[in-house]
Design an enzyme around this catalytic site. Sequence first.
Site, PDB file in Angstrom:
ATOM      1  N   ILE A  11       0.972  -1.221   0.025  1.00 30.36           N
ATOM      2  CA  ILE A  11       0.070  -0.039   0.071  1.00 30.36           C
ATOM      3  C   ILE A  11       0.851   1.246   0.065  1.00 30.36           C
ATOM      4  O   ILE A  11       0.486   2.197  -0.625  1.00 30.36           O
ATOM      5  CB  ILE A  11      -1.042  -0.012   1.111  1.00 30.36           C
ATOM      6  CG1 ILE A  11      -2.147   1.041   0.814  1.00 30.36           C
ATOM      7  CG2 ILE A  11      -0.368   0.216   2.236  1.00 30.36           C
ATOM      8  CD1 ILE A  11      -2.856   0.688  -0.296  1.00 30.36           C
ATOM      9  N   SER A  33      12.253   1.286   6.791  1.00 29.96           N
ATOM     10  CA  SER A  33      11.983   0.001   6.318  1.00 29.96           C
ATOM     11  C   SER A  33      13.132  -0.836   6.163  1.00 29.96           C
ATOM     12  O   SER A  33      14.272  -0.518   6.232  1.00 29.96           O
ATOM     13  CB  SER A  33      11.619   0.466   4.765  1.00 29.96           C
ATOM     14  OG  SER A  33      11.763  -1.019   3.970  1.00 29.96           O
ATOM     15  N   ARG A  34      12.848  -2.271   6.266  1.00 29.75           N
ATOM     16  CA  ARG A  34      13.983  -3.242   6.326  1.00 29.75           C
ATOM     17  C   ARG A  34      14.635  -3.183   4.964  1.00 29.75           C
ATOM     18  O   ARG A  34      15.813  -3.482   4.881  1.00 29.75           O
ATOM     19  CB  ARG A  34      13.337  -4.655   6.767  1.00 29.75           C
ATOM     20  CG  ARG A  34      12.832  -4.612   8.130  1.00 29.75           C
ATOM     21  CD  ARG A  34      12.049  -5.560   8.353  1.00 29.75           C
ATOM     22  NE  ARG A  34      10.797  -5.705   7.716  1.00 29.75           N
ATOM     23  CZ  ARG A  34       9.803  -6.519   7.636  1.00 29.75           C
ATOM     24  NH1 ARG A  34       9.822  -7.663   8.460  1.00 29.75           N
ATOM     25  NH2 ARG A  34       8.879  -6.502   6.984  1.00 29.75           N
ATOM     26  N   LYS A  87      -5.367   1.529   7.831  1.00 28.50           N
ATOM     27  CA  LYS A  87      -6.705   1.075   8.229  1.00 28.50           C
ATOM     28  C   LYS A  87      -6.013  -0.462   8.305  1.00 28.50           C
ATOM     29  O   LYS A  87      -5.299  -0.909   7.495  1.00 28.50           O
ATOM     30  CB  LYS A  87      -7.853   1.063   7.512  1.00 28.50           C
ATOM     31  CG  LYS A  87      -7.828   1.015   6.055  1.00 28.50           C
ATOM     32  CD  LYS A  87      -7.545  -0.441   5.399  1.00 28.50           C
ATOM     33  CE  LYS A  87      -8.299  -1.473   5.925  1.00 28.50           C
ATOM     34  NZ  LYS A  87      -7.722  -2.888   5.064  1.00 28.50           N
ATOM     35  N   ASP A 165      -9.937  -7.658   6.983  1.00 24.60           N
ATOM     36  CA  ASP A 165      -9.084  -6.727   6.526  1.00 24.60           C
ATOM     37  C   ASP A 165      -9.691  -5.895   5.386  1.00 24.60           C
ATOM     38  O   ASP A 165      -9.685  -4.650   5.617  1.00 24.60           O
ATOM     39  CB  ASP A 165      -7.593  -7.131   6.328  1.00 24.60           C
ATOM     40  CG  ASP A 165      -6.776  -6.064   5.796  1.00 24.60           C
ATOM     41  OD1 ASP A 165      -6.228  -5.404   6.728  1.00 24.60           O
ATOM     42  OD2 ASP A 165      -6.433  -6.087   4.592  1.00 24.60           O
TER      43      ASP A 165
HETATM   44  P1  NAP Z   1       2.702  -5.617   3.345  1.00 29.56           P
HETATM   45  O1  NAP Z   1       3.253  -5.201   1.956  1.00 29.56           O
HETATM   46  O2  NAP Z   1       2.608  -6.938   3.568  1.00 29.56           O
HETATM   47  O3  NAP Z   1       3.210  -4.972   4.358  1.00 29.56           O
HETATM   48  C1  NAP Z   1       3.715  -3.402   4.592  1.00 29.56           C
HETATM   49  C2  NAP Z   1       5.055  -3.415   4.863  1.00 29.56           C
HETATM   50  O4  NAP Z   1       5.117  -3.293   6.375  1.00 29.56           O
HETATM   51  C3  NAP Z   1       5.812  -4.432   4.724  1.00 29.56           C
HETATM   52  O5  NAP Z   1       6.717  -4.309   3.333  1.00 29.56           O
HETATM   53  C4  NAP Z   1       7.026  -4.145   5.806  1.00 29.56           C
HETATM   54  O6  NAP Z   1       7.715  -3.024   5.347  1.00 29.56           O
HETATM   55  C5  NAP Z   1       6.255  -3.901   6.964  1.00 29.56           C
HETATM   56  N1  NAP Z   1       6.114  -4.980   7.776  1.00 29.56           N
HETATM   57  C6  NAP Z   1       5.456  -5.879   7.483  1.00 29.56           C
HETATM   58  N2  NAP Z   1       5.218  -6.895   8.590  1.00 29.56           N
HETATM   59  C7  NAP Z   1       6.173  -6.185   9.651  1.00 29.56           C
HETATM   60  C8  NAP Z   1       6.467  -6.682  10.917  1.00 29.56           C
HETATM   61  N3  NAP Z   1       6.138  -7.665  11.509  1.00 29.56           N
HETATM   62  N4  NAP Z   1       7.257  -5.633  11.516  1.00 29.56           N
HETATM   63  C9  NAP Z   1       7.467  -4.592  11.026  1.00 29.56           C
HETATM   64  N5  NAP Z   1       7.318  -4.219   9.779  1.00 29.56           N
HETATM   65  C10 NAP Z   1       6.500  -4.997   8.960  1.00 29.56           C
HETATM   66  O7  NAP Z   1       0.903  -4.957   3.664  1.00 29.56           O
HETATM   67  P2  NAP Z   1       0.149  -3.948   3.013  1.00 29.56           P
HETATM   68  O8  NAP Z   1      -0.603  -4.753   1.915  1.00 29.56           O
HETATM   69  O9  NAP Z   1       0.943  -3.011   2.399  1.00 29.56           O
HETATM   70  O10 NAP Z   1      -0.757  -3.479   4.117  1.00 29.56           O
HETATM   71  C11 NAP Z   1      -0.568  -2.603   5.228  1.00 29.56           C
HETATM   72  C12 NAP Z   1      -1.407  -1.962   5.556  1.00 29.56           C
HETATM   73  O11 NAP Z   1      -2.232  -1.336   4.616  1.00 29.56           O
HETATM   74  C13 NAP Z   1      -2.652  -2.909   6.345  1.00 29.56           C
HETATM   75  O12 NAP Z   1      -3.000  -2.498   7.401  1.00 29.56           O
HETATM   76  C14 NAP Z   1      -3.853  -2.928   5.108  1.00 29.56           C
HETATM   77  O13 NAP Z   1      -5.090  -3.326   5.659  1.00 29.56           O
HETATM   78  C15 NAP Z   1      -3.545  -1.686   4.661  1.00 29.56           C
HETATM   79  N6  NAP Z   1      -3.968  -1.543   3.174  1.00 29.56           N
HETATM   80  C16 NAP Z   1      -3.690  -2.452   2.330  1.00 29.56           C
HETATM   81  C17 NAP Z   1      -4.088  -2.381   0.899  1.00 29.56           C
HETATM   82  C18 NAP Z   1      -3.970  -3.432   0.000  1.00 29.56           C
HETATM   83  O14 NAP Z   1      -4.384  -3.504  -1.196  1.00 29.56           O
HETATM   84  N7  NAP Z   1      -2.555  -4.352  -0.041  1.00 29.56           N
HETATM   85  C19 NAP Z   1      -5.083  -1.258   0.741  1.00 29.56           C
HETATM   86  C20 NAP Z   1      -5.441  -0.580   1.585  1.00 29.56           C
HETATM   87  C21 NAP Z   1      -4.900  -0.597   2.903  1.00 29.56           C
HETATM   88  P3  NAP Z   1       9.429  -2.929   4.984  1.00 29.56           P
HETATM   89  O15 NAP Z   1       9.594  -4.050   3.926  1.00 29.56           O
HETATM   90  O16 NAP Z   1       9.510  -1.950   4.517  1.00 29.56           O
HETATM   91  O17 NAP Z   1      10.159  -3.017   6.274  1.00 29.56           O
END
Ligand code: NAP
Length: 306
Positions: A11, A33-34, A87, A165
Amino acid sequence: MEIALVGIGEIAKAQHIPSIAASPNWKLAATVSRFANLHDVPNFTDFDEMLSACPNIRVVSLCTPPVPRFNYALAALKAGRHVMLEKPPGATLSECQTLLDVAKDQGVTLFSTWHSREAVMVQSAKEWLAGAIVHDLQIIWKEDVRRWHPDQEWIWEPGGMGVLDPGINALSILTEILPDPIHIRAARLDVPEGRQTPIAAFLEFAHPHGATVTADLDWRQTGPQTWDIKAQTDKGTLHLSQGGAVLEINGAPVNAPHNHGEYLCLYTKMANLVAKGECDVDLAPLRHVADAFMLGHRATTDPFDW
Ligand code: NAP
């Protein structure tokens, strides 16, 4: 204002980075970010190091999944930074309340964002429903988990919420547009064997005037995706589709007002909240999710693998 972005995943790349770049209010001054390394933006692998190295960065936007987000948010607020939360705002209601209390003590802004509420037709739907008596309202939110959350194991872990989610996006719209107070009276959660969170859920709400209000959420839909809210009222029918982007009243499309996109709207709101020194934390959608987990009947369904 200078802003730091934390968690450069799906996101952050798809929405936050382009929206910050397009906004006159913000300059992306650091990432935490890692793995990420954006051109021209300093990256920190350690959050506390970023906070102490960058005193000019007054605002932090957290894009990690909900469970790891709390510690970042708390540290940022205690360091006197304004905080914007993706969110769902947290893994539990209590941790969100703690963050709000700390933000108020510190005199800084906390904004729990609900991007779907910024979809272009949501306010028109709210205005139309304000004068209506609702008889029946159905949420149908069916999408393909492999398409939107590829290899994201956190969604199947406790606090990841599973299909709730994306489902919380529908609930964020529902709690924005429906004038009546509702609460969950029954829920069914279909949990894949060996996983912790549901791949499908059916929620039934109690409504003060006895209207039928339900949410049918499913993560197994391939092909066209469905993000619909349909209401039958004394004024006729409302059909909000494509996640709030399209509205039909009594079968006729309603013209969309100009809109800059959901995430640009969120960043504009954040700028205004910081300027006014206010918080915006509405936990109603998360409360319904918590209630679904508290009250829901769990049924084991087929194992899920990517
Ligand atoms: P994601 O790509 O799996 O994770 C986002 C980033 O969070 C990862 O790239 C990592 O960042 C960091 N992260 C993940 N696990 C972690 C941990 N255990 N400790 C520390 N950092 C961690 O997830 P996403 O889809 O972007 O979703 C993130 C949030 O956005 C959620 O709450 C989701 O509901 C919301 N969201 C997602 C979408 C969608 O379509 N995907 C849409 C709207 C909102 P680094 O690799 O940079 O360290």
